[in-house]
Each structure stands twice: as structure tokens, then as C-alpha cells.
Scaffold this active site. Structure first.
Site, short mmCIF file in Angstrom:
data_model
loop_
_atom_site.label_atom_id
_atom_site.label_comp_id
_atom_site.label_asym_id
_atom_site.label_seq_id
_atom_site.Cartn_x
_atom_site.Cartn_y
_atom_site.Cartn_z
N GLU A 254 0.83 -1.20 0.00
CA GLU A 254 0.00 0.00 0.00
C GLU A 254 0.86 1.26 0.00
OE1 GLU A 254 -3.53 1.99 2.79
OE2 GLU A 254 -2.89 -0.07 3.12
N GLY A 287 -7.69 5.47 7.62
CA GLY A 287 -8.54 5.33 8.79
C GLY A 287 -8.00 4.33 9.79
N SER A 289 -4.77 2.58 9.30
CA SER A 289 -3.32 2.44 9.30
C SER A 289 -2.68 3.67 8.71
CB SER A 289 -2.90 1.19 8.52
OG SER A 289 -3.28 1.30 7.16
N GLN A 291 1.16 4.88 6.66
CA GLN A 291 2.36 4.36 6.01
C GLN A 291 3.39 5.47 5.81
OE1 GLN A 291 -0.78 3.74 4.33
NE2 GLN A 291 -0.94 1.86 5.53
#
Length: 559
Positions: A254, A287, A289, A291
Site C-alpha cells: 500500500e 482510517g 493504518s 504508512q
């Protein structure tokens, strides 16, 4: 809501395709007519070149065929640089390119089956245009990105996208897998509208779920994914890729896909710069997680000496170069998850000081992470898992940036055991950004953008908004101080006032963002960051990067 993405145009519309030097018709003219023609010719010859409509370049000149080294931005091959010529991206003068401007949506596209960038594909085995569907099944909703690519060059080139979203997310259908699958119909029906019928069986679709489904039970999430996959196969014509077609996406993918999207659109990934080119660090706040992905600024050092071995080390081959990235996805540190953690901790600390209420009403708990004078009912999930309890959280007169920050210091777990040093927070290894990324540019996405941009001045000319990390703490202080402070700083903007009054947790959100950047990642307060949602109208995030990887593989059509 549907939004389409405009792309910058390098084409000029030629009225009728006519330029200077058009041959006159071979008809009999009277002498006076011939004299007028000669006079008109002299006027044209001695007039300023930019003043005459008829002096627009003929097909085959620079406005249609860029000079050597220039590729129209909308036709830029994936992984190519601005000064690399791709043979099939620039049509030969003998071809007949469309005279229409570069399309920015299905409504402005003169022919959804063709492209204005070439008349034949680079490879005879490839279609001249290709569509791809990427569904982002997030924790708060599902979104479809419908991408159009052309195959004028050796790799697919992005042209435009159509975007649509629906709520709630798949995770809200934990007890109804079929309901989860049917919730995507509004998105897939939009794809049926946009993609030409003759191309649908060759238009791949992927559904990639993120933090919302990761937080569900294993069986519940598996049932939802199976129902979604079956629904796609049974009820829609789009093919599914052989691998990872309907999955819970790995957090590291992601982040890396978002990094590819940003740096591809910002032209920082160059095929002719295999050694090193300055790229953006990308920080995405979702919302469930968050990164962080960046390419260490190597200087005279090799990336291997900057990054220690481990799952955080991501080797990416892109644009003719191999890049070593640092990446990590923090599950449970997205904005919604952080809110729940704060409320749970505040409720627990309150229970140590007071006895529970027995009057049947929701207990009232003073919460320093809510703006002063605001309240919000929240559901607290007890540690024993025996059902939620409703609590009325109240900012009272204690809501403040400083007090909320002390709560977040506990939530961030900055003092967690660090097995591989140095660590950012929650015991996660991260090289010091002062050493590994001291001067590089930083782009913040998603909730970072949504929460900060309404409260800061907007730059002119469509530039990316910028803000100093110290400014984020200043804004958080102003929001946490309550309504009188809002009136002082944003009273002239009724839209902002309405947002702040409707969202008591805005104080928590801003304080958490500052804690994430400063306390967590250890960016200095003097560091500036950019905020992004779209670049040239294209939605930022991981979806375009994932679609690029999907269309770059072997194309398989449904029979």
C-alpha cells in the site's frame, strides 16, 4: 460523486486541420479575383506570424509532434523521463493524429476506443488503449478508480481517470458477505458506463482491501473476499488478474504503490537516472493504518549502508533503475484507530479516579483531546470483548493541545522495546530521518490533507499546499481552545466554523498528526511538508501505482 481528472494539454486545436501553404482551388478566376488573391498572399507573408489564425502549424509540426526530447505529459510512458524519446509515443509525420485536445474524461474523449497520442500501438500484440479498474476497499468506504492507458510506447501510459466512492466500507458487512459484495455494484456500474463494451472483457479489475478488513476476524474477512470475487465473476464481464485480484493488501505494498503514484506524477522517477534522482517521501494517513515510504538520500553512501536488513527494506525496479526504499505500515495508527485508542485510554484513566455510574445514563468523561466546550458520544470496546459501552466524552475546560499530547505519548508507545535500533515508535526500526532524509521533500496524503488544508491559506496557481510542522501544533492549539478561538481565527469562514462545530475530535486529529510527525517519525519542527490530494486532477494514493503494475503485466481477456 464522480470526479474526472484533467491532464495538461500539449496540443493546439487546428480549425479544420489547415495551415499555411494550402493550395488554391483550380477554378477559373477573373483577373480581379486573381489580383485579390495576390494581395491577400502579400498581406499574409508580411504579417506577424502569431497574429494570423492561418499561421497555426500544419499537422506534423512541433505543436502536434513535440521536438526531440519532449513527450506530452499526458502521454508520458510509465517510468520514462521528460528527455527520453519513446519511438511510438511520437507519431510519424505520415500518420494522421486526432485534431482534438488531449481528453480529460469520457465526456471530452472523442473516441474512447482510441487515443490522440498515436494511431498504432508500440507492440502489434497490444491494444492501442487499455482500461484498468482498481477498487480501494478501505475502512471508511469503497472507491473505484477507472483508468485509461494508451500503449503508444513500450509501457502503458496513463491518460485520465474516473473516480467514484460509496459508503460504508466492506468491513461494515461482517455478518453479510453477500451484502458486502453487492455494495460494490454502484462502483462497478460506473465502470460499465465508462469502459467501452468491446474492451470490457480485456479490462482487468482488482479489489484490494486495506486496514478495515485487516482488523476483522480472519474468517469474516475471508468470507467477504470470497463473496466479492464470486460476484465479480458471475455478474460482470471484467477479468480478474491471476494473482492478488481480490485480497487484503499487504501494508508495505500500500505504501510503496502510493510512493510510485506520487513520484510518477511528479516526474521524479526517471529512466535515464539509474544512479540517483531526488524523490519525495510519501506519508499516507488512512482510517485504520498509516504508512511511510522514502528513498534514503544516499549522498556518497550506498543505500545498503543506510538501511538495515528486514521487512522494512523494499527493493523496487522501476523506470530502468533499482531503488531501495524504506517502508513501514503501522496498523492501528490510522486516524480512526488513533481516536479509538485515545478514547479507550482516557476512559480507563477516568475509571481509576471515579466509580461507575449506576443511573443508566451514559457516563460523562472529561477528555483533554476534545476541544473545550464540546462533547461527543463514543463507543468504548472493553478489554474483555463483552460488548461496547457508550460514553459521553467532554472537552469541558481541560481540552488542550498540551494535555492531549500527553495522552498521545502513551498511545504512540515511544518507549516500547526497540530490538533493531534506532526506532520511530511502537518498537519499529526506522533510520534517523536527520541522517537518511535530511533535506528531501515530503508529501502528506489522505487525512493529513483533509484535516489541514481547510485551516491554512491556499497557495495560488494550483500549487501543493505547504505547512511547517511547527504550524500544525499552532493550529492544533487554536482548535483545542474551543469556539472563542475558532471565531478569532476562522470566524470569517462559515464553512470552517461549521466543520469545527460538527467535529469535536478535530482537536484530537490535529494533535495526533503532529505527534505522528514529530514524536513518532522525529521530523524537526522547522521541517516543511507538502499536502496532496490530486496532481493534475489525478487522485493520489496507492491505486494508480497498483494499476500500473497490473496493466504492465500480461493481458488476459475473458472468453
Amino acid at each position: 460523486m464522480i470526479s474526472t481528472s484533467p491532464r495538461s494539454s500539449t496540443y493546439e486545436r487546428l480549425e479544420g486541420g489547415m495551415g499555411p501553404g494550402r493550395a488554391s482551388r483550380k477554378v477559373a478566376w477573373k483577373k480581379i479575383a486573381a489580383g485579390c488573391a495576390v494581395l491577400i498572399g502579400l498581406v499574409w507573408f508580411f504579417s506577424p506570424r502569431s497574429a494570423l489564425l492561418t499561421d497555426l502549424p500544419t499537422p506534423g509540426l512541433e505543436d502536434i509532434y513535440p521536438p526531440q526530447g519532449m513527450i506530452p505529459p499526458a502521454a508520458k510512458p510509465i517510468g520514462s523521463s521528460d528527455d527520453e524519446v519513446q519511438p511510438s509515443t511520437i507519431p510519424s509525420p505520415s500518420s494522421s493524429p486526432s485534431q482534438n485536445p488531449v481528453p480529460t474524461s469520457p465526456e471530452t474523449d472523442p473516441d474512447a476506443l482510441k487515443t490522440v497520442h498515436c494511431t498504432t500501438p508500440h507492440s502489434p500484440s497490444s491494444p492501442i488503449v487499455q482500461y484498468a479498474l482498481m477498487i480501494d476497499a478501505g475502512s471508511t468506504g469503497s472507491r473505484i478508480h477507472i483508468y485509461k492507458f494508451n500503449n503508444c510506447g513500450p509501457s502503458p501510459s496513463f491518460e485520465y481517470e474516473v473516480f467514484k466512492m460509496t459508503q460504508p466500507g466492506l468491513s461494515e458487512y461482517a455478518k453479510s458477505p453477500q451484502g458486502a459484495a453487492k455494495s460494490l455494484d454502484v462502483l462497478l456500474d460506473e465502470a460499465m458506463r465508462v469502459v467501452p463494451e468491446s474492451l470490457r472483457r480485456c479490462t482487468p479489475v482488482a479489489v484490494k482491501a486495506t486496514a478495515g478488513l485487516r482488523l476483522l476476524g480472519q474468517q469474516e474477512s475471508a468470507d467477504i473476499l470470497l463473496a466479492v470475487e464470486k460476484h465479480l465473476i458471475d455478474d460482470y464481464p471484467f477479468p480478474l488478474p491471476e494473482r492478488d485480484s481480490v485480497v487484503i493488501m499487504d501494508g508495505k505494498d500500500e505504501g510503496v504503490y502510493a510512493w510510485i503514484t506520487v513520484n510518477y506524477l511528479l516526474d521524479t522517477i526517471r529512466a535515464d537516472s539509474p544512479e540517483y534522482s531526488a524523490t519525495y517521501a510519501v506519508l499516507d494517513l488512512g482510517g485504520g493504518s498509516t504508512q511511510i515510504v522514502f528513498e534514503p538520500e544516499r549522498g556518497d553512501e550506498k543505500a545498503d549502508s543506510v538501511l538495515k536488513d528486514g521487512e522494512h527494506k523494499y527493493e523496487l525496479e522501476f523506470g530502468g533503475a533499482t531503488r531501495l526504499l524504506y517502508q513501514h505500515s503501522y496498523l492501528g495508527y490510522g486516524l480512526n484507530s488513533a481516536r479509538k485508542s485515545v478514547h479507550r485510554l482516557v476512559d480507563f484513566l477516568s475509571s481509576l479516579r471515579t466509580s461507575p455510574d449506576d443511573d443508566g445514563q451514559s457516563p460523562r468523561v472529561s477528555n483533554p483531546c476534545l476541544a473545550q466546550g464540546t462533547t461527543k458520544e463514543v463507543k468504548i470496546a472493553p478489554s474483555n470483548g463483552e460488548g461496547n459501552r457508550t460514553v459521553l466524552m467532554a472537552g469541558e475546560d481541560i481540552g488542550s493541545f498540551e494535555a492531549c499530547n500527553r495522552i498521545l505519548e502513551l498511545v504512540m508507545a515511544k518507549d516500547a522495546i526497540c530490538q533493531v535500533k534506532p526506532c520511530s515508535f511502537n518498537g519499529v526500526y526506522q533510520p534517523s530521518l536527520l541522517d537518511a532524509f535530511p533535506t528531501g521533500k515530503i508529501l502528506l496524503l489522505s487525512y493529513f490533507y483533509d484535516r489541514l488544508t481547510p485551516l491554512i491559506p491556499q497557495p495560488p496557481n494550483g500549487q501543493q499546499p505547504q505547512v511547517g510542522i511547527s504550524t500544525i501544533s499552532t493550529i492544533a492549539r487554536q482548535v483545542c481552545a474551543g469556539r472563542s478561538s475558532w471565531v478569532q481565527h476562522w470566524g470569517a469562514d462559515p464553512g470552517v466554523m461549521e466543520e469545527l462545530e460538527d467535529r469535536p475530535e478535530w482537536c484530537l486529529d490535529l494533535t495526533f498528526m503532529h505527534a505522528l510527525l514529530g514524536l513518532g517519525y522525529e521530523f524537526s519542527d522547522s521541517r516543511n511538508v507538502e499536502l496532496g490530494k490530486r496532481i493534475e486532477g489525478t487522485e493520489l494514493g496507492w491505486c494508480l501505482g497498483a494499476a500500473i503494475a497490473m496493466v504492465g503485466g500480461e493481458l488476459r481477456c475473458r472468453l
